[in-house]
Design an enzyme around this catalytic site. Sequence first.
Site, PDB file in Angstrom:
ATOM      1  N   GLY A  90       0.852  -1.185   0.000  1.00 39.80           N
ATOM      2  CA  GLY A  90       0.000   0.000   0.000  1.00 39.80           C
ATOM      3  C   GLY A  90       0.880   1.225   0.000  1.00 39.80           C
ATOM      4  O   GLY A  90       2.076   1.136   0.322  1.00 39.80           O
ATOM      5  N   CYS A 148       5.305  -6.114   1.662  1.00 43.79           N
ATOM      6  CA  CYS A 148       5.658  -4.694   1.669  1.00 43.79           C
ATOM      7  C   CYS A 148       4.957  -3.962   2.824  1.00 43.79           C
ATOM      8  O   CYS A 148       5.236  -4.252   3.971  1.00 43.79           O
ATOM      9  CB  CYS A 148       5.339  -4.099   0.295  1.00 43.79           C
ATOM     10  SG  CYS A 148       6.142  -2.521   0.018  1.00 43.79           S
ATOM     11  N   TYR A 149       4.024  -3.057   2.538  1.00 45.20           N
ATOM     12  CA  TYR A 149       3.345  -2.361   3.632  1.00 45.20           C
ATOM     13  C   TYR A 149       2.706  -3.347   4.610  1.00 45.20           C
ATOM     14  O   TYR A 149       2.715  -3.140   5.824  1.00 45.20           O
ATOM     15  CB  TYR A 149       2.282  -1.403   3.072  1.00 45.20           C
ATOM     16  CG  TYR A 149       1.502  -0.668   4.145  1.00 45.20           C
ATOM     17  CD1 TYR A 149       2.041   0.444   4.768  1.00 45.20           C
ATOM     18  CD2 TYR A 149       0.235  -1.109   4.548  1.00 45.20           C
ATOM     19  CE1 TYR A 149       1.345   1.110   5.766  1.00 45.20           C
ATOM     20  CE2 TYR A 149      -0.470  -0.448   5.545  1.00 45.20           C
ATOM     21  CZ  TYR A 149       0.092   0.663   6.151  1.00 45.20           C
ATOM     22  OH  TYR A 149      -0.592   1.318   7.136  1.00 45.20           O
ATOM     23  N   HIS A 189       7.904  -7.853  -3.903  1.00 47.37           N
ATOM     24  CA  HIS A 189       6.579  -8.181  -4.458  1.00 47.37           C
ATOM     25  C   HIS A 189       6.609  -9.477  -5.265  1.00 47.37           C
ATOM     26  O   HIS A 189       7.021  -9.470  -6.413  1.00 47.37           O
ATOM     27  CB  HIS A 189       6.087  -7.025  -5.334  1.00 47.37           C
ATOM     28  CG  HIS A 189       5.754  -5.811  -4.537  1.00 47.37           C
ATOM     29  ND1 HIS A 189       4.479  -5.566  -4.082  1.00 47.37           N
ATOM     30  CD2 HIS A 189       6.523  -4.794  -4.083  1.00 47.37           C
ATOM     31  CE1 HIS A 189       4.469  -4.439  -3.379  1.00 47.37           C
ATOM     32  NE2 HIS A 189       5.706  -3.953  -3.367  1.00 47.37           N
ATOM     33  N   GLU A 210       4.184 -10.985  -6.533  1.00 43.37           N
ATOM     34  CA  GLU A 210       3.095 -11.062  -7.515  1.00 43.37           C
ATOM     35  C   GLU A 210       3.470 -10.498  -8.876  1.00 43.37           C
ATOM     36  O   GLU A 210       2.790 -10.750  -9.853  1.00 43.37           O
ATOM     37  CB  GLU A 210       1.843 -10.349  -6.964  1.00 43.37           C
ATOM     38  CG  GLU A 210       1.928  -8.823  -6.842  1.00 43.37           C
ATOM     39  CD  GLU A 210       2.606  -8.338  -5.555  1.00 43.37           C
ATOM     40  OE1 GLU A 210       3.325  -9.142  -4.922  1.00 43.37           O
ATOM     41  OE2 GLU A 210       2.438  -7.168  -5.202  1.00 43.37           O
ATOM     42  N   ASP A 235     -18.158 -11.693 -22.405  1.00 40.31           N
ATOM     43  CA  ASP A 235     -18.778 -11.835 -21.080  1.00 40.31           C
ATOM     44  C   ASP A 235     -20.237 -12.278 -21.176  1.00 40.31           C
ATOM     45  O   ASP A 235     -20.648 -13.246 -20.536  1.00 40.31           O
ATOM     46  CB  ASP A 235     -18.696 -10.521 -20.283  1.00 40.31           C
ATOM     47  CG  ASP A 235     -17.268 -10.024 -20.167  1.00 40.31           C
ATOM     48  OD1 ASP A 235     -16.348 -10.847 -20.340  1.00 40.31           O
ATOM     49  OD2 ASP A 235     -17.072  -8.820 -19.936  1.00 40.31           O
ATOM     50  N   LYS A 284     -11.093 -11.617 -16.153  1.00 40.60           N
ATOM     51  CA  LYS A 284     -11.374 -11.810 -17.578  1.00 40.60           C
ATOM     52  C   LYS A 284     -10.751 -13.095 -18.151  1.00 40.60           C
ATOM     53  O   LYS A 284     -11.402 -13.815 -18.903  1.00 40.60           O
ATOM     54  CB  LYS A 284     -10.825 -10.596 -18.348  1.00 40.60           C
ATOM     55  CG  LYS A 284     -11.235 -10.527 -19.790  1.00 40.60           C
ATOM     56  CD  LYS A 284     -12.573  -9.869 -19.920  1.00 40.60           C
ATOM     57  CE  LYS A 284     -12.997  -9.686 -21.351  1.00 40.60           C
ATOM     58  NZ  LYS A 284     -14.213  -8.890 -21.421  1.00 40.60           N
TER      59      LYS A 284
END
Length: 509
Positions: free
Chosen positions: A51, A78-79, A165, A167, A223, A365
């Site tokens: 964050g 992290c944060y 990170h 990710e 969708d 998606k």
Amino acid sequence: RVLVMDFGSQTAQLIARRVRDQNVFCQIVRCDLTADRIKELNPKGLILSGGPASVYSEGAPRVDPGVFELGIPILGICYGMQLMCHLMGGEILPAESREFGRAACSSKNSNRLFNGLPETFNAWMSHGDQVGSLDGMFEVIASTKTCANAAIQHKDRPIYGIQFHPEVTHTEFGAQLLSNFVRDICGCSGAWRISSLIEQEKQIIRDKVGNNRVICGLSGGVDSSVVAALIAETIGDQLSCIFVDNGLLRKGERDQVEKNFTEHFKTDLHVVDARDRFMNELAGVDDPQKKRKIIGKVFIDCFRDEAKSIENAKFLAQGTLYPDVIESGANPDGPAATIKSHHNVGGLPEELGFELIEPLRDLFKDEVRRMGLELGLPEEMVWRHPFPGPGLAVRCLGEVTEERLSIIREADAILIEELYAAGLYRDIQQAFVVLLPVQSVGVMGDARTYENVAAIRAIESEDFMTADWFPFPHDVLQRISTRIINSVRGINRVVYDISSKPPSTIEWE
Ligand code: XMP
């Protein structure tokens, strides 16, 4: 499942997606959920996101310290890590400078979190503050040159913190690290599959709908097609689909929808031929916002009129996706709303009076696409580039006329054909032709021409909020241009749009 507590990170969604890549279901929740609520939700693990705040700044987001007592494995990123240490007595060093980019990270001892990773790997850093001294409860499990406490572990609880990170793809072995956390440390089985989700959603639909009828608006896009296919498979002829042909569609779009949903899914398909209605309302209008408004309004009128003719319809199915749910702030446990930069035309108002069914509301998606393939939708439909609700009207700059629409349709079809032929269609997230309200001089054979200019737009983008123009090989551009100019009557010049978003938008109007 695993929950990601969101502290305002730009990568919270990415964390959730990476966890799902491990076949573990993952959802994002707000960071101020109480420990009791988390306990009720009963996750197998918690990830505290990064964050932008500093733990010392006023109004910095907090977490209920009770969560550390629940015995659930926790990974602070992290944060998330800094906050965790701060709340458990560690010291956070304010930033002297920001560290941003790759750093070689060395793990100190063989720790479960680093199973299968080399001793040293590149990790992506993006932080100001960092953890200084650890209170006696934690021990260091990895460091970089500038960050002594790059990864830490609680001495007696399954609580971990990492400054980098995992990710983002710039962190090597990030997926392995997340897998170690969710599969090994949290004990998730990794059995979450699209196929099990399909079965689960079918059951929910059956229970909710009973003997009633469901209406689903089809747009030709992925969708709504996936929603319709899923419901058609579940309740068969209790589903009625409405497809409004507004005359602003791409070449062959209506045929493809009709073919799929009458032949393959055998749905009760209502095609509303509203081409004249839209064209009449659009006549003489050249202002982009007015065009959008008119199209949105006429669409709703057409949809409502057709829906009235369908008896017993109690439910309306919509292709709302997880990112929309997150951004709308609609889920009480989810993070707060963020402001979307544009609004979809073609959304249906609540006063239509239906109860909503949104079977894609937990999906990203790419997961929707996988579901579509699993349900048997053809590849070209599942991978189709997005198409705006107002359709070709916003690509026909100035007044919309039949003649100009048919010019765009032909040119657009050539562009798409050439992208497929060059094997580039999937590398590009959206590509289309825009017809400019400009004429220019040309020469064909011995004759002077004075005709329209067409612009090609082709972009690369992760989320359509930012985008870059696609660096085409020159020979592909050349083929596209030659074919369009030679075979589309009315176009004598093709230009390529080399603007990024921002400051330009993807569409021209
Ligand atoms: P912009 O032009 O805002 O487009 O950079 C971002 C993405 O949104 C699509 N778009 C729309 N979609 N109704 C829609 O359903 C609209 O009015 C609309 N305007 C833009 C655009 O095609 C791109 O994918």
